[in-house]
Design an enzyme around this catalytic site. Sequence first.
Site, PDB file in Angstrom:
ATOM      1  N   LYS A  78       0.844  -1.344  -0.182  1.00 57.06           N
ATOM      2  CA  LYS A  78       0.090   0.142  -0.100  1.00 57.06           C
ATOM      3  C   LYS A  78       0.753   1.404  -0.151  1.00 57.06           C
ATOM      4  O   LYS A  78       1.534   1.560   0.911  1.00 57.06           O
ATOM      5  CB  LYS A  78      -1.045  -0.094   1.190  1.00 57.06           C
ATOM      6  CG  LYS A  78      -2.076   1.097   1.024  1.00 57.06           C
ATOM      7  CD  LYS A  78      -2.665   1.539   2.181  1.00 57.06           C
ATOM      8  CE  LYS A  78      -1.865   2.676   3.091  1.00 57.06           C
ATOM      9  NZ  LYS A  78      -1.424   3.869   2.323  1.00 57.06           N
ATOM     10  N   GLY A 132       7.239   4.771   8.125  1.00 60.16           N
ATOM     11  CA  GLY A 132       6.343   6.133   8.343  1.00 60.16           C
ATOM     12  C   GLY A 132       6.487   6.534   9.747  1.00 60.16           C
ATOM     13  O   GLY A 132       7.499   6.594  10.357  1.00 60.16           O
ATOM     14  N   SER A 133       5.523   7.326  10.228  1.00 58.41           N
ATOM     15  CA  SER A 133       5.624   8.085  11.370  1.00 58.41           C
ATOM     16  C   SER A 133       5.712   7.049  12.564  1.00 58.41           C
ATOM     17  O   SER A 133       5.229   5.879  12.650  1.00 58.41           O
ATOM     18  CB  SER A 133       4.480   8.817  11.606  1.00 58.41           C
ATOM     19  OG  SER A 133       3.360   8.195  11.773  1.00 58.41           O
ATOM     20  N   THR A 134       6.350   7.542  13.751  1.00 58.27           N
ATOM     21  CA  THR A 134       6.468   6.636  14.919  1.00 58.27           C
ATOM     22  C   THR A 134       5.062   6.556  15.432  1.00 58.27           C
ATOM     23  O   THR A 134       5.053   5.231  15.836  1.00 58.27           O
ATOM     24  CB  THR A 134       7.531   7.174  16.002  1.00 58.27           C
ATOM     25  OG1 THR A 134       8.790   7.571  15.192  1.00 58.27           O
ATOM     26  CG2 THR A 134       7.805   6.764  17.110  1.00 58.27           C
ATOM     27  N   ILE A 154       1.967   6.135  14.019  1.00 60.12           N
ATOM     28  CA  ILE A 154       1.380   5.210  13.472  1.00 60.12           C
ATOM     29  C   ILE A 154       2.151   3.593  13.521  1.00 60.12           C
ATOM     30  O   ILE A 154       1.682   2.582  13.750  1.00 60.12           O
ATOM     31  CB  ILE A 154       1.175   5.390  11.900  1.00 60.12           C
ATOM     32  CG1 ILE A 154       0.322   6.614  11.933  1.00 60.12           C
ATOM     33  CG2 ILE A 154       0.605   4.347  11.269  1.00 60.12           C
ATOM     34  CD1 ILE A 154      -1.215   6.517  12.311  1.00 60.12           C
ATOM     35  N   GLY A 155       3.413   3.658  13.642  1.00 52.42           N
ATOM     36  CA  GLY A 155       4.373   2.494  13.929  1.00 52.42           C
ATOM     37  C   GLY A 155       4.029   1.755  14.833  1.00 52.42           C
ATOM     38  O   GLY A 155       4.046   0.571  14.979  1.00 52.42           O
ATOM     39  N   GLU A 172      10.420   1.058  10.425  1.00 57.45           N
ATOM     40  CA  GLU A 172      11.420   2.032   9.745  1.00 57.45           C
ATOM     41  C   GLU A 172      10.722   3.205  10.127  1.00 57.45           C
ATOM     42  O   GLU A 172       9.880   3.702   9.580  1.00 57.45           O
ATOM     43  CB  GLU A 172      11.966   1.769   8.338  1.00 57.45           C
ATOM     44  CG  GLU A 172      13.291   2.657   8.451  1.00 57.45           C
ATOM     45  CD  GLU A 172      13.209   3.941   7.641  1.00 57.45           C
ATOM     46  OE1 GLU A 172      13.438   4.791   8.486  1.00 57.45           O
ATOM     47  OE2 GLU A 172      13.219   4.238   6.497  1.00 57.45           O
ATOM     48  N   CYS A 231      13.670  10.553   6.690  1.00 59.72           N
ATOM     49  CA  CYS A 231      13.744   9.986   7.888  1.00 59.72           C
ATOM     50  C   CYS A 231      15.102  10.317   8.674  1.00 59.72           C
ATOM     51  O   CYS A 231      15.015  10.625   9.972  1.00 59.72           O
ATOM     52  CB  CYS A 231      13.029   8.630   8.144  1.00 59.72           C
ATOM     53  SG  CYS A 231      14.002   7.576   6.757  1.00 59.72           S
TER      54      CYS A 231
HETATM   55  P1  NAI Z   1       1.686   8.067   8.265  1.00 60.36           P
HETATM   56  O1  NAI Z   1       2.732   7.176   9.273  1.00 60.36           O
HETATM   57  O2  NAI Z   1       0.549   8.493   8.679  1.00 60.36           O
HETATM   58  O3  NAI Z   1       2.035   7.431   6.934  1.00 60.36           O
HETATM   59  C1  NAI Z   1       2.573   6.356   6.497  1.00 60.36           C
HETATM   60  C2  NAI Z   1       1.800   5.312   5.815  1.00 60.36           C
HETATM   61  O4  NAI Z   1       0.895   4.615   6.692  1.00 60.36           O
HETATM   62  C3  NAI Z   1       0.918   5.917   4.664  1.00 60.36           C
HETATM   63  O5  NAI Z   1       0.819   4.810   3.578  1.00 60.36           O
HETATM   64  C4  NAI Z   1      -0.283   5.603   5.316  1.00 60.36           C
HETATM   65  O6  NAI Z   1      -1.393   5.678   4.640  1.00 60.36           O
HETATM   66  C5  NAI Z   1      -0.071   4.434   6.394  1.00 60.36           C
HETATM   67  N1  NAI Z   1      -1.020   4.641   7.653  1.00 60.36           N
HETATM   68  C6  NAI Z   1      -1.751   5.477   8.292  1.00 60.36           C
HETATM   69  N2  NAI Z   1      -2.262   5.146   9.244  1.00 60.36           N
HETATM   70  C7  NAI Z   1      -2.294   3.895   9.406  1.00 60.36           C
HETATM   71  C8  NAI Z   1      -2.749   2.892  10.166  1.00 60.36           C
HETATM   72  N3  NAI Z   1      -3.603   3.006  11.105  1.00 60.36           N
HETATM   73  N4  NAI Z   1      -2.713   1.513   9.999  1.00 60.36           N
HETATM   74  C9  NAI Z   1      -1.860   1.166   8.770  1.00 60.36           C
HETATM   75  N5  NAI Z   1      -1.077   2.115   7.857  1.00 60.36           N
HETATM   76  C10 NAI Z   1      -1.613   3.299   8.184  1.00 60.36           C
HETATM   77  O7  NAI Z   1       2.413   9.327   8.263  1.00 60.36           O
HETATM   78  P2  NAI Z   1       1.891  10.946   7.616  1.00 60.36           P
HETATM   79  O8  NAI Z   1       0.914  10.930   8.518  1.00 60.36           O
HETATM   80  O9  NAI Z   1       1.943  10.757   6.380  1.00 60.36           O
HETATM   81  O10 NAI Z   1       3.234  11.736   8.399  1.00 60.36           O
HETATM   82  C11 NAI Z   1       3.151  12.493   9.634  1.00 60.36           C
HETATM   83  C12 NAI Z   1       4.520  12.697  10.046  1.00 60.36           C
HETATM   84  O11 NAI Z   1       5.068  11.537   9.974  1.00 60.36           O
HETATM   85  C13 NAI Z   1       5.483  13.367   9.282  1.00 60.36           C
HETATM   86  O12 NAI Z   1       5.019  14.922   9.528  1.00 60.36           O
HETATM   87  C14 NAI Z   1       6.657  13.121   9.545  1.00 60.36           C
HETATM   88  O13 NAI Z   1       7.028  13.734  10.670  1.00 60.36           O
HETATM   89  C15 NAI Z   1       6.355  11.532   9.795  1.00 60.36           C
HETATM   90  N6  NAI Z   1       6.940  10.511   8.759  1.00 60.36           N
HETATM   91  C16 NAI Z   1       7.956  10.198   8.955  1.00 60.36           C
HETATM   92  C17 NAI Z   1       8.250   9.286   7.845  1.00 60.36           C
HETATM   93  C18 NAI Z   1       9.867   8.412   7.932  1.00 60.36           C
HETATM   94  O14 NAI Z   1       9.872   7.900   6.982  1.00 60.36           O
HETATM   95  N7  NAI Z   1      10.233   8.362   9.108  1.00 60.36           N
HETATM   96  C19 NAI Z   1       7.688   8.968   6.531  1.00 60.36           C
HETATM   97  C20 NAI Z   1       6.548   9.693   6.385  1.00 60.36           C
HETATM   98  C21 NAI Z   1       5.870  10.536   7.633  1.00 60.36           C
END
Ligand code: NAI
Length: 503
Positions: A208, A260-262, A264-265, A282, A316
């Site tokens: 996804k 993704g974000s910590t 949601i992780g 990650e 990240c």
């Molecule tokens: P996010 O963690 O919400 O999104 C990342 C992925 O997870 C997307 O594909 C999203 O659709 C999916 N997702 C969201 N909620 C989910 C759930 N409950 N279960 C399963 N999958 C889910 O990140 P977002 O909202 O786009 O960005 C928020 C903040 O996170 C950013 O401002 C940034 O600080 C951080 N971030 C960090 C990243 C990294 O690589 N460390 C990458 C993206 C964002």
Amino acid sequence: MTKKKTQKKTKEKTKAKSQKKNKSKTLKFNYAPALESTKVEILEKYGNFIGGEFVAPKTGKYFDTVNPADGKKLASLALSGSADVDLAVKAARKAFKSEWSQLTGSERGKFLFRIARIIQERSRELAVLETLDGGKPIKESRDVDIPLVAQHFFYNAGWADKLDYLVPGKKVKPIGVCGQIIPWNFPMLMLAWKIAPALAAGNTVVLKPAEQTSLTALKFAEICQEAGLPKGVVNIITGAGETGAALVDHKDVNKIAFTGSTDIGKLIARNAGKTNKKLTMELGGKSANIVFADAAIDQAVEGIVAGIFFNQGHVCCAGSRLLIEESVKDLVIKKLKARMKQIRVGAPLDKNTDLGAINSKEQLKKIRDLVKQGQKEGGEFWQVETVLPTRGNFFAPCLFMDQSGSSTIAREEVFGPVLSVSTFRTPDEAIAKANDTNYGLAAGIWSEKGSKVHMVASKLKAGIIWANTYNKFDATSPFGGFKESGYGREGGRHGVLPYVEVE
Ligand code: NAI
Ligand code: MG
């Protein structure tokens, strides 16, 4: 003298005259826009890629993906629900049982090599699409992202027939169906980090992409068709958090890989913990870039800029905290500010652009809110004065100095072109400050003394440490974090290990 020659001579004279005049008048000049011109075909509407075909979502619902540089809609994408996820998982399970896990490693390798070569052939198109959908400068998608995507497929293709040597003395087998959820900052690169090792090891996948940047994943689906990859080995479902959650909750998924974000992780880890899925995470970072007085300062300044302003700071492992040895602080800051003024912010498709569009309105708001909060908390705030495009999401590079270590900007992941600067006097103080964070993804050390670099590196709690460089990536090198930056590694031999069971 012929008429033609006289004309030529007068022309040259006027040209020289006007050049002389111009020289005195126009000391400053702007580059003319040089927009990348490769044509990319974008369909009006995309379904999910399931079982080797594009299919309309069972929900009947779609959402828009936009170009963050001008806010214009690019396409409609399937808003998938749990029935769509189920369909994709079933297709992946079928392909795993009946075909993919039965192939020899060298046969699987051939498909991965073929995919890698098609990515190279279509690299311009993929780079333009990545830039259109995500806002990153074309010179990054063209010279960094897409070449690395191809490299990850080439590298992992090499593992497909060498899995007997992955864990010395042990046999390994694939895990099964892998659910993969990726973010918007490196859309196609994160896809490659996840799909390439999973397929090499004999697994099938349901991926996804992030809702903001799904187009290159859908192009990748077309590449899978072009490569003749058996149907159902790769499935791509689009949608937002709820779609991701349905994939995490699905009973027939054997592993979840998330970037993704910590927050949601942590949520995913809690939910997946209720089942017996394997997990790799990650997550975020607040990485320190440490500059010692004996460093090559000009080189360090380039590294600081690459560390935090590369890809709009949507990285990240961004070097978002700069630690400077006190005796060279003024010199480094003077040179850094001068260098920051040279950063060209603007149209992502322009080849001269260094800093493109912030990925989404939401992310731009988050950056602005955090910067406002930082300004309230005191210290010096300095931002490059530049004319930003009136449409789209843009933010000028900036830095905060002399804030307390507990300030918001020093502790929180901003995920934007915002640098937090502080100083230290001894290597021990630098190490203590660098480690004073909940995260532990990366760090940079700048010093001419190799022994000092090794000593400091051995004491930093970070997964990736660069010496006298920053933000350099390679498919053969493992990447991953300590502490709240996650667990598991991607890239290199370490990146294949989370996709196998050791017998
Ligand atoms: P996010 O963690 O919400 O999104 C990342 C992925 O997870 C997307 O594909 C999203 O659709 C999916 N997702 C969201 N909620 C989910 C759930 N409950 N279960 C399963 N999958 C889910 O990140 P977002 O909202 O786009 O960005 C928020 C903040 O996170 C950013 O401002 C940034 O600080 C951080 N971030 C960090 C990243 C990294 O690589 N460390 C990458 C993206 C964002
Ligand atoms: Mg989100």
